[in-house]
Enzyme design. Structure first.
Site, PDB file in Angstrom:
ATOM      1  N   ARG A  35       0.829  -1.210   0.000  1.00  0.00           N
ATOM      2  CA  ARG A  35       0.000   0.000   0.000  1.00  0.00           C
ATOM      3  C   ARG A  35       0.862   1.257   0.000  1.00  0.00           C
ATOM      4  NH1 ARG A  35      -5.010   1.198  -0.614  1.00  0.00           N
ATOM      5  NH2 ARG A  35      -5.428  -1.026  -0.802  1.00  0.00           N
ATOM      6  N   HIS A  38       2.056   1.515  -3.572  1.00  0.00           N
ATOM      7  CA  HIS A  38       0.895   1.925  -4.375  1.00  0.00           C
ATOM      8  C   HIS A  38       0.643   3.428  -4.230  1.00  0.00           C
ATOM      9  CE1 HIS A  38      -3.398   2.143  -5.478  1.00  0.00           C
ATOM     10  NE2 HIS A  38      -3.665   2.532  -4.254  1.00  0.00           N
TER      11      HIS A  38
END
Ligand SMILES: C/C1=C2N=C(/C=C3N=C(/C(C)=C4\N[C@@](C)([C@@H]5N=C1[C@](C)(CCC(=O)O)[C@H]5CC(=O)O)[C@@](C)(CC(=O)O)[C@@H]4CCC(=O)O)[C@@](C)(CC(=O)O)[C@@H]\3CCC(=O)O)C(C)(C)[C@@H]/2CCC(=O)O
Length: 196
Positions: A35, A38
């Site tokens: 994450r 990302h």
């Protein structure tokens, strides 16, 4: 938490995994690493982030058990959209040798007490201040950014022995810190009966 994943996010993860094998990471570590990458589109975080799966598991349980979440600046709180956060920056005042960010940490500790998750994405002085308190945190996500104090404050966090997510480089920032917390928020809670 059941979350509807937007197709763009799905495609982002597909491209991320095509360029970087994250399958060797244990589950919560993988969730945080992916994450963060990302959110920053920066694959180098895979070799920069430092965390421990056992500490993440305990923090994940505390988070889903309702432990408060404190953030250093409003920008971090704005990125954590599925959980209320505590930020006392608006009440804080700078003084001699004290930034507003550091004062805000003192005020937040007076409000929440021990056992919270602390998410520091901007201010190195906020992380330094937290390390002076007897905060007994469930987790410190210490990912402040910058050329002045960020590397040193994160090294001090690792040396403290507190449960932590940090990184070695000058990189970091509000979006990255929020993403690390969101990874734990979105990761499913497993119930004992599901594994039997
Ligand atoms: C030295 C500071 C740094 N700020 C950085 C980067 C960004 N900061 C933004 C904003 C809007 C805010 N920064 C403050 C936290 C402010 N920034 C500082 C301080 C002077 C000291 C912090 C420290 O060294 O520990 C700090 C003021 C203070 O007294 O604590 C902020 C409170 C300033 C303000 O508006 O009063 C404010 C926080 C707003 C909020 O609540 O969300 C940037 C958006 C500024 C920009 O446009 O450039 C940006 C955001 C980066 C991020 O991802 O979070 C650094 C780079 C961290 C820098 C640290 C030292 C350095 O190496 O340059």
């Amino acid at each position: 938490m059941n979350r509807v994943v937007h197709p763009i996010e799905e495609e982002s993860y597909r491209r991320l995994r095509a360029r970087l094998d994250t399958s060797h990471f244990p589950p919560l570590t993988r969730a945080v690493v992916e994450r963060v990458i990302h959110s920053a589109a920066d694959l180098a975080y895979a070799d920069d982030l430092v965390m421990d799966e056992g500490e993440l598991a305990a923090a994940h349980a505390a988070l889903h058990g309702g432990a408060p979440v404190v953030v250093d600046v409003e920008m971090v709180g704005a990125g954590i959209t599925r959980r209320e956060t505590v930020c006392r920056l608006r009440d804080a005042v700078a003084g001699p040798g004290l930034t507003r960010s550091a004062h805000a940490i003192r005020l937040a500790f007076e409000e929440v007490g021990p056992g919270a998750l602390w998410v520091i994405g901007n201010a190195p002085t906020a992380l330094e201040e937290l390390l002076t308190l007897d905060a007994d945190p469930a987790l410190v996500i210490g990912l402040p950014v910058g050329f002045v104090g960020a590397v040193e404050s994160k090294a001090a966090l690792r040396a403290s022995g507190l449960p932590a997510v940090s990184n070695v480089s000058e990189k970091g920032g509000s979006a990255v810190a929020a993403a690390a917390l969101n990874a734990l928020l979105y990761h499913p809670v497993s119930h004992p009966e599901e594994s039997s």
